[in-house]
Design an enzyme around this catalytic site. Sequence first.
Site, PDB file in Angstrom:
ATOM      1  N   LYS A 286      10.228 -27.002  -9.136  1.00 45.50           N
ATOM      2  CA  LYS A 286       9.717 -27.319  -7.794  1.00 45.50           C
ATOM      3  C   LYS A 286       9.118 -28.713  -7.838  1.00 45.50           C
ATOM      4  O   LYS A 286       8.111 -28.958  -8.491  1.00 45.50           O
ATOM      5  CB  LYS A 286       8.673 -26.290  -7.353  1.00 45.50           C
ATOM      6  CG  LYS A 286       8.190 -26.530  -5.929  1.00 45.50           C
ATOM      7  CD  LYS A 286       7.427 -25.337  -5.353  1.00 45.50           C
ATOM      8  CE  LYS A 286       6.024 -25.249  -5.891  1.00 45.50           C
ATOM      9  NZ  LYS A 286       5.232 -24.212  -5.170  1.00 45.50           N
TER      10      LYS A 286
ATOM     11  N   ASP B 246      -2.093 -15.140  -0.164  1.00 44.11           N
ATOM     12  CA  ASP B 246      -0.917 -15.480   0.660  1.00 44.11           C
ATOM     13  C   ASP B 246       0.232 -14.502   0.377  1.00 44.11           C
ATOM     14  O   ASP B 246       1.366 -14.914   0.134  1.00 44.11           O
ATOM     15  CB  ASP B 246      -0.483 -16.922   0.398  1.00 44.11           C
ATOM     16  CG  ASP B 246       0.370 -17.478   1.538  1.00 44.11           C
ATOM     17  OD1 ASP B 246       0.353 -16.891   2.635  1.00 44.11           O
ATOM     18  OD2 ASP B 246       1.046 -18.501   1.325  1.00 44.11           O
TER      19      ASP B 246
END
Length: 967
Positions: free
Chosen positions: A667, A763
């Site tokens: 990422k 989250d």
Amino acid sequence: MGVSPWNIIFLLIVLVQVFVASADTNAQDTSGLNGIAGSWGNKPSNWAGNDPCGDKWIGIICTGNRVTSIRLSSFGLFGTLSGDIQSLTELQYLDLSYNKNLNGPLPSTIGTLSKLQNLILVGCGFTGEIPKEIGQLSNLIFLSLNSNKFTGSIPPSLGGLSKLYWFDLADNQLTGGLPISNATSPGLDNLTSTKHFHFGINQLSGSIPSQIFNSNMKLIHLLLDNNKFSGSIPSTLGLLKTLEVLRFDNNPQLTGPVPTNLKNLTSLAEFHLANCNLTGPLPDLTGMTSLSFVDMSNNSFSPSDVPTWFTASLSLTSLYLENLRIGGEVPQGLFSLPSIQTLRLRGNHLNGTLSILDFSSQLQLVDLRDNDITTVTSAGMTYKKTLMLSGNPYCNQGNDDAHCKASGQSNPALPPYKTTSNCPALPPQCLSTQQLSPNCICSVPYRGTLFFRSPGFSDLGNSSYFIQLEGTMKTKFLSLSLPVDSIAIHDPFVDANNNLEMSLEVYPSGKDQFSEQDISGIGFILSNQTYKPPSNFGPYYFLGQTYSFANGALQTSKSNTNHIPLIVGASVGGAAVIAALLALIICIARRKRSPKQTEDRSQSYVSWDIKSTSTSTAPQVRGARMFSFDELKKVTNNFSEANDIGTGGYGKVYRGTLPTGQLVAVKRSQQGSLQGNLEFRTEIELLSRVHHKNVVSLVGFCFDQGEQMLVYEYVPNGTLKESLTGKSGVRLDWKRRLRVVLGAAKGIAYLHELADPPIIHRDIKSSNVLLDERLNAKVSDFGLSKLLGEDGRGQITTQVKGTMGYLDPEYYMTQQLTDRSDVYSFGVLLLEVITARKPLERGRYVVREVKEAVDRRKDMYGLHELLDPALGASSALAGLEPYVDLALRCVEESGADRPSMGEAVAEIERIAKVAGAGGAAAAESAASDSMSYAASRTPRHPYGGGGGDSASEYSGGGLPSMRVEPK
């Protein structure tokens, strides 16, 4: 009573958003278009800046601030189609036709454009296999990929395109057979609404499966010509009562008899079986009253006499029956069929006397060469058009008439058709780049070639056909407000593939050349079949040439000038509002700052010192490896597009292979990323300390050469969200969904109860649950996570962060974060899993909907209308009621009334046992079943830190007067 400062901030935010929306293109669309433009050369002249909609970029059509159409045919684009196309989530039309230097493979991310209706890439240079992900485009109506260089087989997944009307894969290098549906995948037999199968001029092979045709199909064009099919024609073809055009010609290995039930195809107009190896009796076409063009030449049918249907087919214009061993005398009635234009009967055993006493005024050519005709009556000589008799005994007996010498096409003395010019004897002189239009005006025409795949006529000397074609085409252009002066057609001929081919020129009106916008419109009309030719021309396609826009930049710059006041005004106004907003925030922050609010400040990653012992500078890593930029550049093949597997607000994710052979996902954050330095550091520190089979593993990280990158284990089956929405290709039935939520629950319970100190994820959502090759769930994205602290306190005061729809209302109101906040988010996830609905969409909140619909007196709690239809019959959903009970306990208003994650795990295990989804054997079976759907799937962005939900993430200081749950 004063106005709350937070309410003022909220109102200012709303004003800014409204102001920006009125002036600017959606930021995601702008980023996507700029990414696409970056991979192209020779792009349109005004593609610059950050407002494609407001600046009216050439070829871009917007609805509001969202890009809904790209039309760039014949622009001379070169390069590849970038994976950034996935950012244009509202795109409905994509037409890049006639850009022959646009090449490389199609990105698999094109399969994420769920609203796409037209995908038109005619006459480009695309290579590689057709992405199977196109089969996910459930709204696709028009798919034209013809005249490229695609290889490989036709993806079976395309059989899932239930709305498809036009399906054109012709003129490529496709191999393999025609896919049919089975227990694990769809096939072409599912496309019952499709009217056009255009698969000619490929290398498709194998037998034509009988299952592919059924009586529910609405096919009108079936074009399988110029391939390598073998075996026989299936009798199920006779079920296609709507069929109008059928082409099997030029498949030399196609053998066996023609099914007798083809005479049921009473709507068939064009019938092509030439140059195969078909056997058995000559097909009986009696009753096929719509036939206009028949070609069955060069097959191995059994010898036969002249069939009676010859003279009964009153619609026939063209009859081609060469080298078929047909015997007997030629019937007089054949020449007098009212529409007949061409008779090609060469190389048969036609004998006796030829008598042409009466003949149609349409008849232009009779080819009877190489037969056994011995006599021609004197009356037959009244036929003055082309009659060819060489190779018959009649000509070998000393007869020296013109018919024995005749050869070639009909009316050989006539030149090929060309549009009539209205120029005087001394026409004007044009520049070298210009050409005289039929109306004698110097201009630069748009040129290309028209290919008609099965015209219903054969007399190319009949100018009336082409005049009608020109007229209808011009009328269509003018009806759509395109500045067309005239149309010119010339040099029609039949090419080696039996297509009628001709050159086309379109001339501008009122100016010496077309603008870029004009060409965008004209190309689209021809590429997406908006223009319908007269019915006797049949199906067509067009290949346009690149148009030279000598004055395009000048025209565009004038257009852009008009936007300068708007842009300046928007910039100044926006800056003023934002400046006021920032000043107010700073003022309130100074007044409200409290020692209890302990949110860490982000510090620049370039100041981190991994070798330092200071916990305030270096990320605390346990087992995670620190990579250099050059190492990750190498393992991702220089961050190549081929390894690009996803995009989000943070940047991109790339697949990589370490020297050890381990697959990883890298990422890579970009400048201006939504993921800040604090989140980057948090994820490194937390993931390096946790190790559980249901938590994604961090392999390492990089903050070298100004880059932030995280390296994870590679998880191949994407996110739970993608599976629920059908975008991943992984199908989750009830038992598999139970196993997935059980795995996710175990991962979260580990964070709460076994990690030291405990971790609150903050989250939890479906896009942060990944599925590995065995569909084991892995919780991911710890950028917002918090430690409960060494003192064991059960709550902390912190700034509110999370994703709207999943966010705990109690945490939102009080800013007190506890492990029960994750439980609430997990409860929303449980409801999302059974409804496959977004938690928060268009004012509808899944928690409220389920609570209001639940009726415990009814079967399945009365939730039938809310349940995901993909779950199947309600009788198979064993354990659904206790599952719903658990979900509703998890989303109780008060955190104290919610279960712990450990309790949730125990309850889901009981439910899974009832449903038969528990145990290692069941998990192994699920993994095995899933492989047929996802063995080679490329995920979009399974490591995305929110991925598709990034637009709805909430990160604020808390607004006490507002509730998360929509009113």
